[in-house]
Design an enzyme around this catalytic site. Sequence first.
Site, mmCIF file in Angstrom:
data_model
loop_
_atom_site.group_PDB
_atom_site.id
_atom_site.type_symbol
_atom_site.label_atom_id
_atom_site.label_comp_id
_atom_site.label_asym_id
_atom_site.label_seq_id
_atom_site.Cartn_x
_atom_site.Cartn_y
_atom_site.Cartn_z
ATOM 1 N N TYR A 233 -7.873 22.184 8.526
ATOM 2 C CA TYR A 233 -6.638 23.176 6.909
ATOM 3 C C TYR A 233 -5.619 22.299 6.700
ATOM 4 O O TYR A 233 -5.345 21.856 6.007
ATOM 5 C CB TYR A 233 -6.586 24.188 7.702
ATOM 6 C CG TYR A 233 -6.250 25.569 6.828
ATOM 7 C CD1 TYR A 233 -6.298 26.197 5.490
ATOM 8 C CD2 TYR A 233 -4.573 25.376 6.909
ATOM 9 C CE1 TYR A 233 -5.683 26.671 5.193
ATOM 10 C CE2 TYR A 233 -3.559 25.526 5.944
ATOM 11 C CZ TYR A 233 -4.406 27.623 4.953
ATOM 12 O OH TYR A 233 -3.253 27.425 4.381
ATOM 13 N N PHE B 80 1.424 19.139 -23.242
ATOM 14 C CA PHE B 80 -0.487 19.508 -23.569
ATOM 15 C C PHE B 80 -0.364 22.092 -23.020
ATOM 16 O O PHE B 80 0.818 21.803 -22.944
ATOM 17 C CB PHE B 80 -1.420 19.316 -22.609
ATOM 18 C CG PHE B 80 -2.562 19.855 -21.910
ATOM 19 C CD1 PHE B 80 -3.577 19.435 -23.446
ATOM 20 C CD2 PHE B 80 -3.277 20.542 -21.326
ATOM 21 C CE1 PHE B 80 -4.931 20.362 -23.307
ATOM 22 C CE2 PHE B 80 -4.521 21.442 -21.662
ATOM 23 C CZ PHE B 80 -4.812 21.097 -22.121
ATOM 24 N N ASP B 81 -1.123 22.075 -24.045
ATOM 25 C CA ASP B 81 -0.829 23.301 -23.959
ATOM 26 C C ASP B 81 -0.654 24.334 -22.611
ATOM 27 O O ASP B 81 0.988 25.149 -22.491
ATOM 28 C CB ASP B 81 -1.692 24.107 -24.943
ATOM 29 C CG ASP B 81 -3.541 23.548 -23.973
ATOM 30 O OD1 ASP B 81 -3.807 22.688 -23.109
ATOM 31 O OD2 ASP B 81 -4.440 24.522 -24.211
ATOM 32 N N ASP C 110 3.060 13.221 -17.158
ATOM 33 C CA ASP C 110 1.847 14.409 -17.241
ATOM 34 C C ASP C 110 0.433 12.677 -17.124
ATOM 35 O O ASP C 110 0.410 12.688 -18.456
ATOM 36 C CB ASP C 110 1.448 14.876 -18.497
ATOM 37 C CG ASP C 110 0.669 15.771 -18.266
ATOM 38 O OD1 ASP C 110 -0.939 15.336 -17.629
ATOM 39 O OD2 ASP C 110 -0.180 16.374 -19.008
ATOM 40 N N ALA D 140 -2.238 12.582 -16.563
ATOM 41 C CA ALA D 140 -4.354 12.352 -16.634
ATOM 42 C C ALA D 140 -4.988 11.632 -17.063
ATOM 43 O O ALA D 140 -5.643 11.655 -16.189
ATOM 44 C CB ALA D 140 -4.563 14.145 -17.522
ATOM 45 N N LYS E 267 -9.802 13.933 -14.879
ATOM 46 C CA LYS E 267 -9.585 12.798 -16.345
ATOM 47 C C LYS E 267 -10.299 11.777 -16.412
ATOM 48 O O LYS E 267 -11.026 11.554 -14.951
ATOM 49 C CB LYS E 267 -8.696 12.844 -17.124
ATOM 50 C CG LYS E 267 -8.864 14.156 -17.960
ATOM 51 C CD LYS E 267 -8.319 15.409 -17.575
ATOM 52 C CE LYS E 267 -7.640 16.970 -18.300
ATOM 53 N NZ LYS E 267 -7.585 18.131 -17.848
ATOM 54 N N HIS F 202 -5.904 29.993 -27.607
ATOM 55 C CA HIS F 202 -7.027 28.989 -27.337
ATOM 56 C C HIS F 202 -8.772 29.325 -26.711
ATOM 57 O O HIS F 202 -9.693 29.126 -27.808
ATOM 58 C CB HIS F 202 -6.580 27.811 -26.762
ATOM 59 C CG HIS F 202 -7.709 25.910 -27.184
ATOM 60 N ND1 HIS F 202 -8.028 25.682 -26.110
ATOM 61 C CD2 HIS F 202 -7.671 26.314 -28.647
ATOM 62 C CE1 HIS F 202 -8.312 24.626 -26.800
ATOM 63 N NE2 HIS F 202 -8.320 25.055 -27.983
#
Length: 462
Positions: free
Chosen positions: A76, A128-129, A219, A221, A262, A454
């Site tokens: 954990y 990005f959304d 970001d 990704a 990604k 979307h």
Amino acid sequence: MSERERARTVVPFRAKVVEPIRLLSREERRSRMEAAGLCLFALKGDDVYVDLLTDSGTGSLSTQQLGAMMMGDESYAGSRSFDKMAGNFTALSGLPYVIPSHQGRGAEKVLNSVLVRKHSVVPGNSHFDTTKAHIEFAGGRCVDCTISAGLDSGAAHPFKGNLDVGKLRETIAHFGPRNVAYVLITITCNSGGGQPVSMENIREVSAHCREQGIAVFFDAARFAENAWFIKEREAGYADKHVREIVREMFSYVDGCTMSSKKDAIVPMGGLIAVRDAGLFEQLKTPTILFEGFYTYGGMSGMMMEALAQGLEDVMQEDYLRHRIGQVARLGAGLRAAGVPIVEPVGGHAVFIDGRRFYPGVPEDEFPAQLLCVEMYKEGGVRTCEIGANLIGRDPDTGENIRPALDLTRLAIPRRAYFQEHLDYVVDVVATVHEEQKGRTRGLALLHEAPGIRHFSSTFRYL
Ligand code: F0G
């Protein structure tokens, strides 16, 4: 073919385990699409032959990743697998503090809950959304500072993800540096067509923000694909290894959020990484509340092992050469068939310009969504609209936003499909293009999902 050209066609992996897929009959496809309310997200995976809905979480694991997963430590707190994952990410990026999250949007929620206040703004390049939604949810607003070439599907520019530094300066001056929560650079820029950001632009944005005392985040990704484009397109980088390029890219930022689904090639996961120890401390509590203890953040030890290895896999240059080459070949096939695509082709996807594909269909009738529907019906190919439906409504006025581009995205999962699949896709798109030339009517929303529309809005034919 010259030896050099042949080297560019090398596929640096082979299939060892395969997943059966099948093509439904035309009649079945038509009825599944109707039952789904013309919403591609409402189809079952088994209804789809070639699934280009997303490159997120859909890549194939390598034998090294699968092997590493057996070593997963599910403690954990203080998992060995966390140390391995965080250590690998720090080695890549130079960012010392890493927190896992269940996926990219979990990282966004945690980071924005700490950095964004009511009325603060986050300038960036076509957020990005989910990112935009989390910034707005925390009370902030996004300001799009993408260069104008990035909003023109036909404009030739090697780095269409770049920020317009003039516009960024004006935005910061207009709102005042104290009201700018941070500046976000999305690499590569997904909403803009998978377009890269140049090192020069990252450097310039960072220099201006440092002067103003504003933090810069990635970001990240698709950080590796961005680095490959810098290697291929930017002067001075051709002889540098992508690892060096990645290290330099991250040297200009204060931190990042990342969807690990990604470029890190895992089915599930994400992370936040930061340079500042104080910020790291602040991030721990929301991580515990929303994601899990800060050495697992919603990820299993097994997945953290796969992620640690995924970061190694994606830094192999033969992998990136094939990856970017495969997407480029799909683009070339479509271009040769006369299909209007966003140029140049991006890193993870080919984007078709819906308005130019259906010049007779009014812009308000969702031409890109229409193309998604027709491609599925024609050949069982699933794609995704990145356009008028995705962008939604202005949070302040409630008005529909008309996006600069209305696109159908053909996102290519990593290491998953063969050239035969992609040749088939070209044929499907070319057929729709040929057969629906004179089309004049598109779609209207049937049920508009509130908030993020979307994923679950349905449509009807006009
Ligand atoms: N940022 C970018 C640039 C993305 O493309 C995505 C996801 C996210 C953040 C959110 O990450 O899905 O792990 O929570 N993009 C996927 C796509 C969904 O299909 O482009 P997530």
